[in-house]
Write an enzyme that holds these catalytic residues in place. Structure first.
Site, short mmCIF file in Angstrom:
data_model
loop_
_atom_site.label_atom_id
_atom_site.label_comp_id
_atom_site.label_asym_id
_atom_site.label_seq_id
_atom_site.Cartn_x
_atom_site.Cartn_y
_atom_site.Cartn_z
N ASP A 5 -3.86 3.33 5.39
CA ASP A 5 -3.98 2.81 4.02
C ASP A 5 -3.68 1.31 4.05
O ASP A 5 -2.54 0.89 4.18
CB ASP A 5 -2.99 3.56 3.12
CG ASP A 5 -2.99 3.05 1.69
OD1 ASP A 5 -3.54 1.96 1.44
OD2 ASP A 5 -2.43 3.74 0.82
N LYS B 23 -7.22 -4.02 -3.97
CA LYS B 23 -6.47 -5.27 -4.21
C LYS B 23 -7.26 -6.52 -3.77
O LYS B 23 -8.24 -6.87 -4.42
CB LYS B 23 -5.12 -5.20 -3.50
CG LYS B 23 -4.15 -4.20 -4.16
CD LYS B 23 -2.76 -4.34 -3.59
CE LYS B 23 -1.75 -3.39 -4.18
NZ LYS B 23 -0.98 -3.97 -5.27
N PHE C 294 3.76 4.45 0.00
CA PHE C 294 3.15 4.38 -1.32
C PHE C 294 1.64 4.41 -1.15
O PHE C 294 1.07 3.56 -0.46
CB PHE C 294 3.54 3.10 -2.07
CG PHE C 294 2.95 3.03 -3.45
CD1 PHE C 294 3.64 3.52 -4.54
CD2 PHE C 294 1.66 2.52 -3.65
CE1 PHE C 294 3.08 3.49 -5.82
CE2 PHE C 294 1.10 2.48 -4.92
CZ PHE C 294 1.81 2.97 -6.00
N THR D 88 -19.12 8.60 -11.40
CA THR D 88 -20.17 7.87 -12.13
C THR D 88 -20.43 6.51 -11.52
O THR D 88 -21.58 6.17 -11.22
CB THR D 88 -19.77 7.70 -13.61
OG1 THR D 88 -19.62 8.98 -14.20
CG2 THR D 88 -20.84 6.93 -14.38
#
Lengths: 500, 500
Positions: free
Chosen positions: B326, B357, B217, B381
């Site tokens: 990851d 997280k 995931f 941005t």
């Protein structure tokens, strides 16, 4: 903070002295003292060239950690206020770019400082929830008070997200889900759908597409990026999807002088849109949605008429495509209406409207039928940030209390008229002045001249941004008043006069 | 806040009374009073079933605005503290899920409250900068003090982003850019590159791929989603990329009892990885990068050995692919090391490490050569949020000051041993207890039983989350002590004993 405010009276007299020595037309704001913002500075104040020595030192330091090629300078946000951004070398600039159009009511607005200093806000700041599963008690109330109080016509549903790209990515997903359920005639996926989607294959991961426009900008994550076509630096080397790209009308300005030519150009683009929809359906990659900005911003402030958008909306209806209006840059009031699409005068302007920047939180509104049919289909850990909803609710209070949209119309008119005058005065350098509210732009002779003018204006205390190949875009905060327009016009006039 | 704290003494005696009536083994934490957290509650306290009436009312209200199918209940974050989440019906639950693993040091930690109440933080909260162009003065310092102080081995560069998906999307882009420049032998794109990228076509938008693992995931935006393969609900109906997907080892637990079988399984998967890399190169879609979690979290807490990861890293080297670890869910200390990949014991574990997280800000570290060669290639941005960097710096101070990683090792050992015991006691229901630090999981007989146990535990005051098909994942905050483990084990034991 008050200690560093220079005397307003003194500053005004300084400005007047500066005006005495400057060439060409001079704007003097007689109303300035009446409408002046209590927490604003009185004008630019430059101590060094920009970036100054402290900014250069910090840029070098940050260069050990990140690519700093885009850094303009480092800021002293504590000392910045209202329309003025202060840098770490004590230069104070009139900010007409506002962090790429993302500061709604200026720096250190007292209402926001008060809100954040309130002990009630503390818990929201230190306990970021997973909004999709465990929202805070006041979440429905804050959403109602903030985002829903400015919901686009026909929309009562909104999903918050962390940023503009995430907003558009999830809006696209919502359109794909909606389209596939429509194709199925129900929302029960087949076993084949379920197994193939796990390995990225059709029919589970279908060959659907989003139609976008050349010159459009919708973000930089890979779904968004497939619909972004403003500059190659955004897209180079990143794999993409074979999705249809329509021409965006290339209008002549001022719009009212070229109605016939512009209508023809828009008709040509609309025809191309329909051709592409048919062609991509034939290719087996049906168009699930059309995404468009009300004004192409990053791509060069390209406008189209309300008629164009109404027709496009009809084409979407006719071909069963969802219609997604990306208001990430245009939303939040700077066009004089809260949403730029309100200028189209439609009851049913869109199926999805996405936002971010001045709204402080990302997200998108959607028609009821665009809501995902099951939980966890549109989902991530944070799903936005309630601390941004708090700030937004207060920003909206300020906008209403101070009638800022009316102010934007007034300032915008002054700005655009000023640009028309400068354009008449410097026809070899300036052209195509255009805008809605303070959301204005003007074209410069060429890229090099544009960049040179931007730097010269900055050294004189005016911060501007570029867009497209050779445009300057104006993106002041909603508290940018007529007298700020005059300060800008005077300085820009000086820059142009001194330009070789 | 103190007003709602029930007497610690009273709560402890209540707990003891509860223990008297419960079956099977009982854990009593003798050290509890000594190591107790000053700002924590003493135990769960349930007033209603969950969701209670107020949560139900708010869920109905929010249902008019959003899909509420995933809402567990509404929270009173003001009253929550430490390891305990309080809901709007005054139920107080021991939180072992922590907002999908994203609360590092518990609710309303005094150090964070103090930081946010400090007037110096105000400006950071109300003036969100465009970090890529106009960073605040303290940005290099805060980044150094926070993210760089815990940088993975061999990495001195970090890019902040708003969330986990944006972090991975941009990490993938960085790998694509790096790979294409490597293919070119220089970083000067051809005219064809520049023109074709604007219309989503090769060579400007090249047919490159990212190799991911079944069960992995990595987020839900379209680039990330093409590498996510944990559940069909995430992927169904969203167009994707034809990228290679390798099997992730399916190990037998406890790992130390099945070394030979597990080594064979890992070898099989590694062989498949190499085959896929070769195959996709032949297909004209070379693998620019490999992305993997140190422990597949959402996909079911699937572990692999340090040997597996070392070999995979070597395969990436051999085939010229970037190696992206990851750590969005595993990072931040809950495995007992700050980064889970530290358990591999490598000096050069990865080219890119992404996080979000528990780190409160998203972002990714990268090797020098993975930095984009030009500004604006990795850009948006906001590029993160300095207010989150402020919080992170303080969280890291607390982790160091309170030796929380050691505490995690201690609590984790107690937790895993407790799970082993329960598994021995309920072999028909529980299996495959596994974990590192407090990052633990256990399998339940089937999906229905798992979901039933989760609800029953919640009604008894323990909040847990599921993962994979039929696992329960444990994701407490870093302040989860041994006596919290015991509270959990006692309650879970009761739940299992009462389970039909």
């Amino acid at each position: 903070m008050a200690s560093s405010l220079i005397s307003r009276q003194f500053a005004l007299s300084l400005q007047k002295n500066l005006w005495l020595g400057a060439p060409a037309c001079r704007y003097v704001s007689k109303a300035a003292r009446k409408t002046q913002l209590e927490f604003d500075y009185d004008g630019p104040s430059m101590k060094t060239s920009v970036p100054g020595p402290r900014s250069q030192e910090l840029t070098k330091q940050l260069g050990e950690i990140q690519n700093v090629g885009a850094i303009n300078f480092f800021c002293n946000y504590e000392e910045s206020r209202g329309n003025y951004l202060v840098d770490v070398d004590s230069n104070r600039m009139l900010d007409i770019y506002t962090q790429i159009s993302s500061i709604p009511i200026g720096y250190n607005h007292p209402a926001l400082l008060k809100l954040m200093a309130n002990a009630n806000s503390l818990s929201t700041l230190v306990n970021r929830p997973a909004l999709g599963i465990l929202p805070p008690e006041n979440f429905p109330e804050k959403i109602t008070e903030s985002l829903l109080s400015v919901a686009p016509s026909g929309m009562t549903r909104v999903q918050t997200m962390a940023c503009g790209s995430c907003s558009n990515e999830n809006a696209y997903k919502a359109m794909f889900i909606w389209y596939r359920n429509k194709e199925r005639g129900h929302n029960i996926p087949s076993d084949e759908d379920l197994s193939t989607c796990m390995i990225n294959q059709a029919p589970g991961c279908p060959d659907l597409s989003i139609l976008s426009f050349m010159g459009g900008f919708h973000g930089r994550t890979m779904g968004c990026l497939a619909t972004t076509h403003s500059k190659s630096v955004h897209k180079l080397d990143v794999p993409s999807f074979d999705w249809p790209i329509a021409p965006f009308p290339r209008l002549q300005y001022p719009l009212e002088e070229f109605t016939k030519e512009n209508a023809q150009e828009e008709a040509r683009c609309l025809e191309e849109v329909e051709d592409l929809i048919v062609k991509w359906r034939q290719k087996g990659k049906p168009v699930a949605g059309i995404v468009i900005e009300p004004i192409q911003a990053e791509g060069g402030d390209n406008h189209a008429s309300p008629d164009f958008f109404r027709s496009l909306r009809n084409i979407a209806h006719k071909h069963g495509c969802a219609f997604h209006v990306d208001e990430v840059q245009t939303g939040g009031g700077s066009t004089g209406k809260f949403w730029a699409h309100e200028h189209w005068g439609m009851d049913d302007p869109a199926d999805i409207v996405s936002f971010s920047k001045k709204l402080l939180t990302g997200g998108y509104y959607h028609k009821d039928e665009l809501q995902a049919d099951k939980p966890y289909r549109i989902f991530n850990t944070w799903m936005g940030d309630p601390s941004k909803n708090l700030l937004l609710a207060e920003v909206l209070n300020v906008i209403r209390r101070e009638n800022l949209l009316e102010e934007v119309m007034r300032s915008g008119k002054a700005l655009l008229n000023g640009l028309y005058e400068l354009q008449a005065q410097y026809p070899g350098i300036l052209s195509r002045a255009r805008g809605q509210g303070t959301f204005c732009a003007i074209d410069i002779r060429d890229d090099a001249t544009r960049n040179s003018l931007l730097l010269k204006a900055r050294d004189k205390g005016v911060l501007l941004g570029g867009c497209g190949d050779r445009s300057i875009r104006f993106r002041p905060a909603l508290i940018f008043k007529e007298y700020h327009v005059h300060i800008f016009l005077n300085i820009f006039n000086d820059v142009l006069a001194q330009h070789k």
